[in-house]
Design a protein around this motif. Structure first.
Motif, PDB file in Angstrom:
ATOM      1  N   GLU A   1       0.809  -1.091  -0.050  1.00 49.83           N
ATOM      2  CA  GLU A   1      -0.052   0.065   0.008  1.00 49.83           C
ATOM      3  C   GLU A   1       0.945   1.136   0.164  1.00 49.83           C
ATOM      4  N   LEU A   2       2.063   1.292   0.352  1.00 47.58           N
ATOM      5  CA  LEU A   2       2.857   2.055   0.419  1.00 47.58           C
ATOM      6  C   LEU A   2       3.884   2.299  -0.894  1.00 47.58           C
ATOM      7  N   VAL A   3       3.350   1.905  -2.042  1.00 44.40           N
ATOM      8  CA  VAL A   3       4.037   1.752  -3.221  1.00 44.40           C
ATOM      9  C   VAL A   3       4.598   3.068  -3.815  1.00 44.40           C
ATOM     10  N   PHE A   4       3.943   4.163  -3.736  1.00 39.00           N
ATOM     11  CA  PHE A   4       4.380   5.308  -4.200  1.00 39.00           C
ATOM     12  C   PHE A   4       5.366   6.090  -3.294  1.00 39.00           C
ATOM     13  N   VAL A   5       5.040   5.800  -1.935  1.00 38.22           N
ATOM     14  CA  VAL A   5       6.137   6.125  -0.806  1.00 38.22           C
ATOM     15  C   VAL A   5       7.372   5.741  -1.168  1.00 38.22           C
ATOM     16  N   ASN A   6       7.584   4.452  -1.491  1.00 36.89           N
ATOM     17  CA  ASN A   6       8.568   3.898  -2.104  1.00 36.89           C
ATOM     18  C   ASN A   6       9.341   4.296  -3.348  1.00 36.89           C
ATOM     19  N   VAL A   7       8.399   4.606  -4.261  1.00 35.92           N
ATOM     20  CA  VAL A   7       8.981   5.131  -5.630  1.00 35.92           C
ATOM     21  C   VAL A   7       9.401   6.849  -5.321  1.00 35.92           C
ATOM     22  N   LEU A   8       8.735   7.447  -4.524  1.00 40.02           N
ATOM     23  CA  LEU A   8       9.215   8.507  -4.151  1.00 40.02           C
ATOM     24  C   LEU A   8      10.761   8.375  -3.519  1.00 40.02           C
ATOM     25  N   LEU A   9      10.835   7.604  -2.631  1.00 39.40           N
ATOM     26  CA  LEU A   9      12.054   7.357  -1.845  1.00 39.40           C
ATOM     27  C   LEU A   9      13.242   7.046  -2.623  1.00 39.40           C
ATOM     28  N   VAL A  10      12.788   6.023  -3.672  1.00 37.88           N
ATOM     29  CA  VAL A  10      13.994   5.584  -4.693  1.00 37.88           C
ATOM     30  C   VAL A  10      14.126   6.646  -5.589  1.00 37.88           C
ATOM     31  N   TYR A  11      13.347   7.536  -6.025  1.00 40.69           N
ATOM     32  CA  TYR A  11      13.935   8.795  -7.076  1.00 40.69           C
ATOM     33  C   TYR A  11      14.555   9.422  -6.221  1.00 40.69           C
ATOM     34  N   LEU A  12      14.288   9.940  -4.877  1.00 39.38           N
ATOM     35  CA  LEU A  12      15.050  10.687  -4.138  1.00 39.38           C
ATOM     36  C   LEU A  12      16.388  10.241  -3.836  1.00 39.38           C
ATOM     37  N   GLY A  13      16.523   8.816  -3.519  1.00 39.56           N
ATOM     38  CA  GLY A  13      17.844   8.509  -3.203  1.00 39.56           C
ATOM     39  C   GLY A  13      18.747   8.323  -4.515  1.00 39.56           C
ATOM     40  N   LEU A  14      18.046   8.107  -5.687  1.00 43.49           N
ATOM     41  CA  LEU A  14      18.930   8.012  -6.959  1.00 43.49           C
ATOM     42  C   LEU A  14      19.580   9.254  -7.347  1.00 43.49           C
ATOM     43  N   ALA A  15      18.551  10.458  -7.120  1.00 41.57           N
ATOM     44  CA  ALA A  15      19.295  11.592  -7.365  1.00 41.57           C
ATOM     45  C   ALA A  15      20.251  12.242  -6.350  1.00 41.57           C
ATOM     46  N   VAL A  16      19.963  12.159  -4.973  1.00 41.93           N
ATOM     47  CA  VAL A  16      20.910  12.575  -4.079  1.00 41.93           C
ATOM     48  C   VAL A  16      22.260  11.663  -4.055  1.00 41.93           C
ATOM     49  N   LEU A  17      22.250  10.471  -4.580  1.00 45.55           N
ATOM     50  CA  LEU A  17      23.466   9.383  -4.610  1.00 45.55           C
ATOM     51  C   LEU A  17      24.309   9.837  -5.754  1.00 45.55           C
ATOM     52  N   SER A  18      23.695  10.249  -7.062  1.00 42.94           N
ATOM     53  CA  SER A  18      24.111  10.692  -8.212  1.00 42.94           C
ATOM     54  C   SER A  18      24.934  11.926  -8.038  1.00 42.94           C
ATOM     55  N   ILE A  19      24.302  13.055  -7.375  1.00 42.85           N
ATOM     56  CA  ILE A  19      24.808  13.976  -7.181  1.00 42.85           C
ATOM     57  C   ILE A  19      26.141  13.899  -6.402  1.00 42.85           C
ATOM     58  N   THR A  20      26.012  13.397  -5.226  1.00 40.19           N
ATOM     59  CA  THR A  20      27.053  13.315  -4.299  1.00 40.19           C
ATOM     60  C   THR A  20      28.199  12.519  -4.894  1.00 40.19           C
ATOM     61  N   LEU A  21      27.989  11.488  -5.719  1.00 46.01           N
ATOM     62  CA  LEU A  21      29.338  10.674  -6.204  1.00 46.01           C
ATOM     63  C   LEU A  21      29.744  11.623  -7.344  1.00 46.01           C
ATOM     64  N   SER A  22      29.004  12.329  -8.221  1.00 46.24           N
ATOM     65  CA  SER A  22      29.321  13.195  -8.914  1.00 46.24           C
ATOM     66  C   SER A  22      30.457  14.377  -8.604  1.00 46.24           C
ATOM     67  N   MET A  23      29.839  14.808  -7.348  1.00 47.56           N
ATOM     68  CA  MET A  23      30.791  15.689  -6.610  1.00 47.56           C
ATOM     69  C   MET A  23      32.184  15.043  -6.100  1.00 47.56           C
ATOM     70  N   ILE A  24      32.179  13.793  -5.470  1.00 46.77           N
ATOM     71  CA  ILE A  24      33.058  13.088  -5.246  1.00 46.77           C
ATOM     72  C   ILE A  24      34.335  13.014  -6.506  1.00 46.77           C
ATOM     73  N   ALA A  25      33.569  12.453  -7.332  1.00 47.73           N
ATOM     74  CA  ALA A  25      34.518  12.219  -8.574  1.00 47.73           C
ATOM     75  C   ALA A  25      35.052  13.497  -9.217  1.00 47.73           C
TER      76      ALA A  25
END
Length: 390
Positions: free
Chosen positions: A297-321
């Protein structure tokens, strides 16, 4: 009840009310709270102004478009792949096993009551009997595997579409029909660019906020360490690109994953290690599928958290690189500069020594002769060092 009808005089109003009661005797019209209505309109106008001011109309449109795309895909896959739920019946499985044992060759000649042990009975089974057992056990295994799979309901179908468009691909749910597999390929070809566009927009917005947070943190840090300076690694005008030191990027990554792990511990009931493992396997798009959210029942919450995590992780990894690449370039430049200075100094020193010998001074060069104008350690380039606080 408010008076929606006003007569010219009192008698007309009384007659109108009597007529309404005769026509609609049991209807209770709701009263309208004008204060709340005005407050809601003001709130909507304020949201509209903020959206126009921040330029959030297009990001909201992309979020809505992705939500509609995921929902539409979920409905399609649910219609194509949904099958009756497989029910495991242990009693029937045991009946089939005992039937094979009863009809085996050894059971017709030897009885267990004569003292023959079970291992001896099994060793005396023929190859044909063992093949029958293999078939039955394989069928039981397939049945239990099918029963353990997630059902193709609307929630799981939407979550499956998210794993397709983000290229995570857990594998716990996959199409088995020909039509479902063909549509899955077409759906991925259209959905992956759409998701990448959304992640780019979300990353730009988050990058601006992270830049503001990093600037505030650097300002506070320079108050403690007044001699601290930071060399910029991002050119001016690169919106959405986080410009922060390497240690700050790692700090952001640790804080974000810690908070998200605690959130998943609360939602799914996992331990902290499992939540942290799930995040990195998901955000790095590895997607083993051994740990998957179970709250349908929390499918859209999980989708939102996955999208948020993908964006933040890509930003930080790009900054580190970017920081690592900048430091490597800087180190390589300094090494080349040192080599150039050493070669120049050796050439000038040898020339001065020859002149001294000709003059009979007996020394290889004075302090004034050996003073050579050197270039800036940054090679004349400005890396945008921030101003240190007084």
């Amino acid at each position: 009840m408010p008076k929606f009808f006003k007569g010219k005089d009192k008698e007309d109003g009384t007659e109108d009310q009597g007529d309404r009661k005769k026509i609609l005797p049991n209807m209770n019209l709701p009263s309208i709270n004008t204060t709340k209505l005005k407050g809601s309109l003001k709130c909507l106008k304020w949201i509209q102004k903020k959206i126009q001011k921040k330029g959030a109309a297009f990001p909201l449109f992309m979020i809505l478009l992705n939500a509609v795309y995921l929902t539409l895909g979920g409905l399609i896959f649910m219609a194509l792949e949904r099958q009756p739920k497989v029910v495991v019946n242990t009693s029937e499985d045991l009946v089939e096993i005992f039937d094979v044992l009863k009809n085996s060759d050894i059971s017709q000649n030897v009885s267990l009551s004569k003292g023959l042990s079970v291992p001896a009975l099994v060793r005396n089974l023929t190859s044909q009997d063992l093949e029958k057992f293999d078939d039955i056990l394989a069928g039981i295994s397939n049945q239990r595997t099918a029963a353990s799979k997630a059902e193709w309901n609307i929630y799981n179908s939407i979550f499956f579409c998210m794993t397709v468009t983000t290229t995570i691909g857990y594998g716990n749910l996959s199409p088995v029909t020909v039509a479902g597999r063909v549509i899955c390929v077409i759906y991925a070809l259209l959905g992956i660019p759409l998701t990448l566009a959304l992640l780019a927009i979300v990353g730009k917005i988050l990058g601006d906020y992270i830049n503001d947070a990093c600037a505030w943190l650097l300002k506070w840090y320079r108050k403690v360490h007044k001699s601290y300076e930071y060399e910029r690694t991002v050119q001016e005008g690169d919106d959405g690109q986080v410009d922060a030191p390497l240690w700050m990027g790692l700090l952001i990554l640790v804080i974000f994953t810690t908070v998200m792990a605690g959130l998943y511990c609360w939602i799914e009931g996992w331990d902290f290690g499992t939540s942290l493992y799930f995040q990195y396997i998901t955000y790095l798009t590895i997607g083993f599928g051994d740990v998957v959210p179970g709250k349908e029942e929390l499918v859209f919450v999980n989708v939102l958290l996955v999208y948020l995590g993908l964006a933040v992780l890509s930003i930080t990894l790009s900054m580190i690189a970017s920081n690592l690449h900048h430091q490597m370039e800087k180190a390589s430049f300094i090494e080349k500069l040192k080599d150039t200075e050493m070669s120049d100094s050796s050439f000038v020193g040898s020339a001065v020594g020859v002149g001294d010998e000709e003059n009979g001074n007996g020394r290889r060069g004075s302090g004034n002769d050996s003073a050579i104008a050197t270039q800036d350690t940054n090679g004349g380039k400005s890396y945008g060092s921030t101003e240190s606080s007084p």
